[in-house]
Design a protein around this motif. Structure first.
Motif, mmCIF file in Angstrom:
data_model
loop_
_atom_site.group_PDB
_atom_site.id
_atom_site.type_symbol
_atom_site.label_atom_id
_atom_site.label_comp_id
_atom_site.label_asym_id
_atom_site.label_seq_id
_atom_site.Cartn_x
_atom_site.Cartn_y
_atom_site.Cartn_z
ATOM 1 N N THR A 51 1.042 -1.211 0.266
ATOM 2 C CA THR A 51 0.202 0.229 -0.168
ATOM 3 C C THR A 51 1.107 0.950 -0.194
ATOM 4 O O THR A 51 0.400 2.279 -0.827
ATOM 5 N N LEU A 52 1.732 1.616 1.305
ATOM 6 C CA LEU A 52 2.974 2.428 0.958
ATOM 7 C C LEU A 52 3.344 2.711 -0.312
ATOM 8 O O LEU A 52 3.775 3.806 -1.065
ATOM 9 N N VAL A 53 3.839 1.922 -0.937
ATOM 10 C CA VAL A 53 4.763 2.171 -2.289
ATOM 11 C C VAL A 53 4.032 2.615 -3.297
ATOM 12 O O VAL A 53 4.175 2.669 -3.914
ATOM 13 N N LEU A 54 2.642 1.754 -4.227
ATOM 14 C CA LEU A 54 1.838 2.061 -4.420
ATOM 15 C C LEU A 54 1.575 3.603 -4.572
ATOM 16 O O LEU A 54 1.073 4.356 -5.734
ATOM 17 N N VAL A 55 0.997 3.890 -3.020
ATOM 18 C CA VAL A 55 0.264 5.205 -2.864
ATOM 19 C C VAL A 55 1.499 6.429 -2.935
ATOM 20 O O VAL A 55 1.687 7.445 -3.599
ATOM 21 N N ASP A 56 2.522 6.072 -2.051
ATOM 22 C CA ASP A 56 3.617 6.885 -1.358
ATOM 23 C C ASP A 56 4.452 7.629 -2.893
ATOM 24 O O ASP A 56 5.323 8.127 -3.043
ATOM 25 N N VAL A 57 5.058 5.709 -3.162
ATOM 26 C CA VAL A 57 5.759 5.850 -4.549
ATOM 27 C C VAL A 57 5.530 6.714 -5.505
ATOM 28 O O VAL A 57 5.349 6.638 -6.139
ATOM 29 N N LEU A 58 4.494 5.065 -6.065
ATOM 30 C CA LEU A 58 3.916 5.012 -7.172
ATOM 31 C C LEU A 58 2.553 5.870 -7.540
ATOM 32 O O LEU A 58 2.340 6.522 -9.150
ATOM 33 N N GLY A 59 2.441 7.163 -6.970
ATOM 34 C CA GLY A 59 0.967 7.808 -6.756
ATOM 35 C C GLY A 59 -0.291 7.393 -7.536
ATOM 36 O O GLY A 59 -1.085 8.033 -8.025
ATOM 37 N N ILE A 113 8.977 8.722 3.608
ATOM 38 C CA ILE A 113 9.592 9.523 2.025
ATOM 39 C C ILE A 113 8.068 10.604 1.427
ATOM 40 O O ILE A 113 7.127 10.795 2.154
ATOM 41 N N SER A 114 8.657 11.596 0.799
ATOM 42 C CA SER A 114 8.507 12.555 0.116
ATOM 43 C C SER A 114 7.263 12.311 -0.175
ATOM 44 O O SER A 114 6.754 10.829 -0.636
ATOM 45 N N ALA A 115 5.794 12.824 -0.840
ATOM 46 C CA ALA A 115 4.863 13.371 -1.613
ATOM 47 C C ALA A 115 5.210 12.636 -2.790
ATOM 48 O O ALA A 115 6.480 12.932 -3.704
ATOM 49 N N ALA A 116 4.424 11.242 -2.993
ATOM 50 C CA ALA A 116 4.680 10.997 -4.546
ATOM 51 C C ALA A 116 3.841 12.074 -5.375
ATOM 52 O O ALA A 116 3.036 12.226 -5.226
ATOM 53 N N PRO A 117 4.107 12.009 -6.724
ATOM 54 C CA PRO A 117 3.387 13.060 -7.816
ATOM 55 C C PRO A 117 1.625 12.405 -7.336
ATOM 56 O O PRO A 117 1.521 11.987 -7.575
ATOM 57 N N ALA A 118 1.724 13.668 -8.078
ATOM 58 C CA ALA A 118 0.021 13.540 -8.169
ATOM 59 C C ALA A 118 -1.108 12.254 -9.402
ATOM 60 O O ALA A 118 -2.126 11.969 -8.798
ATOM 61 N N GLU A 119 -0.501 12.281 -10.053
ATOM 62 C CA GLU A 119 -0.965 10.955 -10.907
ATOM 63 C C GLU A 119 0.538 9.691 -11.268
ATOM 64 O O GLU A 119 1.416 10.263 -10.808
ATOM 65 N N PRO A 120 -0.009 8.887 -11.020
ATOM 66 C CA PRO A 120 0.770 7.459 -11.063
ATOM 67 C C PRO A 120 1.503 7.527 -13.017
ATOM 68 O O PRO A 120 1.262 6.638 -13.729
ATOM 69 N N GLU A 121 2.458 8.265 -13.263
ATOM 70 C CA GLU A 121 2.901 8.301 -14.416
ATOM 71 C C GLU A 121 3.971 8.407 -14.240
ATOM 72 O O GLU A 121 4.921 8.358 -14.920
ATOM 73 N N GLY A 122 4.740 7.388 -13.876
ATOM 74 C CA GLY A 122 6.685 7.216 -13.093
ATOM 75 C C GLY A 122 6.750 8.475 -12.158
ATOM 76 O O GLY A 122 5.991 9.132 -11.798
#
Length: 325
Positions: free
Chosen positions: A147-155, A187-196
């Protein structure tokens, strides 16, 4: 992704499928690595993921992006692998000398490094691939880590992750909160959209880190243990997966390095620079009287200012063939 390309792939065109998935292969591999902590396990699982995507492509209806759909497959395959015990610690190596008593015995002996050359094709935020983060993920319950990777890393959004993991948005929010609390340094906030992932310019910091790393390398190959330990922070650690032995502090690390040097029986050392996990690293070789080098592990250094906070030496011999030099 064009509809024609998707139609061709769903019609059994393997080349069209490869063209569809090619942009995502490396990031899916990195996703597996984050979840499993092992490059070799990620290699195996990636093949399973691509096969599952190929055989299940008829079921892709386009309600989400292809990338989101692939991450659904990848995440669930990772969770299944962990649940089924496929992430097994490798055999503990036997040192060719009598090592001093370790400060502690590490529990994540399956950890492996991730070469920087594999991170060049797409933007990766440094803090999401450093060894400290990957190690921390191994200690978080798997669904929380995913969950953390999908949301906070990948957005990905909460709703998307709930769909990917066959759960509810409320459950995702709870898992995310608990995972964040488990990490000492969120970790810092992920991108707003999951585009990498967004790349962060750390070139100046990395240049300074390599200055420290090169000083370490010069001292290490010279068996100048005092010079090595002078580069360490007061609470520095030496770890050597898959061996569980870990040593903390200059005195304990120096004792191990002396025992190791004595056990080499005069063989010289060579370190070849090769960054891993966006950290300075070196491939290590022993050179005997026949002048033929043989692989002796890979170092990854965690640099803190002008000193080294952690030396991780990956001893697994198979890594020589798995990782680029």
């Amino acid at each position: 992704m064009t509809s024609q390309l998707l139609e061709r792939a769903q019609g059994g065109d393997e080349r069209a499928f490869q063209e569809l998935t090619a942009p995502y292969v490396r990031e899916l591999h990195l996703h597996c690595y984050r979840m499993l902590g092992s490059v070799t396990d990620a290699d195996d699982l990636l093949q399973e993921i691509l096969l599952a995507a190929w055989t299940g492509l008829d079921g892709f209806e386009g309600r989400s992006s292809l990338r989101t759909w692939l991450y659904r497959i990848a995440t669930n395959r990772c969770l299944n692998a962990i649940r089924d015990g496929k992430r097994r610690p490798p055999t503990e190596p036997l040192p060719p000398f009598d090592p001093p008593e370790p400060t502690r015995r590490g529990d994540i002996t399956w950890l492996q490094p991730y070469p920087d050359t594999w991170l060049e094709d797409h933007a990766v935020r440094r803090e999401t691939v450093e060894l400290a983060f990957v190690t921390a993920l191994q200690r978080v319950p798997p669904r929380q880590a995913a969950t953390l990777v999908l949301v906070d890393v990948l957005g990905f959004t909460i709703a998307e992750v709930a769909d990917q993991m066959d759960t509810t948005p409320t459950a995702v929010k709870g898992a995310l909160q608990r995972a964040r609390a488990s990490l000492k340094q969120p970790i810092s906030a992920a991108p707003a959209e999951p585009e990498g992932e967004r790349a962060v310019d750390v070139s100046a910091d990395r240049e300074g880190e390599w200055v420290v790393a090169r000083r370490f390398a010069a001292a290490f190959v010279a068996d100048d243990i005092e010079a090595v330990t002078s580069l360490l922070t007061d609470d520095a650690w030496l770890a050597m997966p898959p061996a569980p032995h870990e040593y903390q502090g200059a005195t304990a690390i120096a004792a191990f390095l002396r025992a190791s040097a004595d056990g080499r029986r005069g063989a010289r050392l060579r370190l070849d620079a090769c960054g891993c996990n966006h950290q300075p690293g070196f491939s290590c070789y022993f050179i005997g009287d026949d002048q033929i080098p043989w692989y002796a592990g890979r170092f990854v250094l965690t640099v803190d200012g002008e000193r080294i906070g952690r030396i991780t030496r990956f001893l697994e011999p198979a890594l020589e063939k798995v990782l680029p030099g």
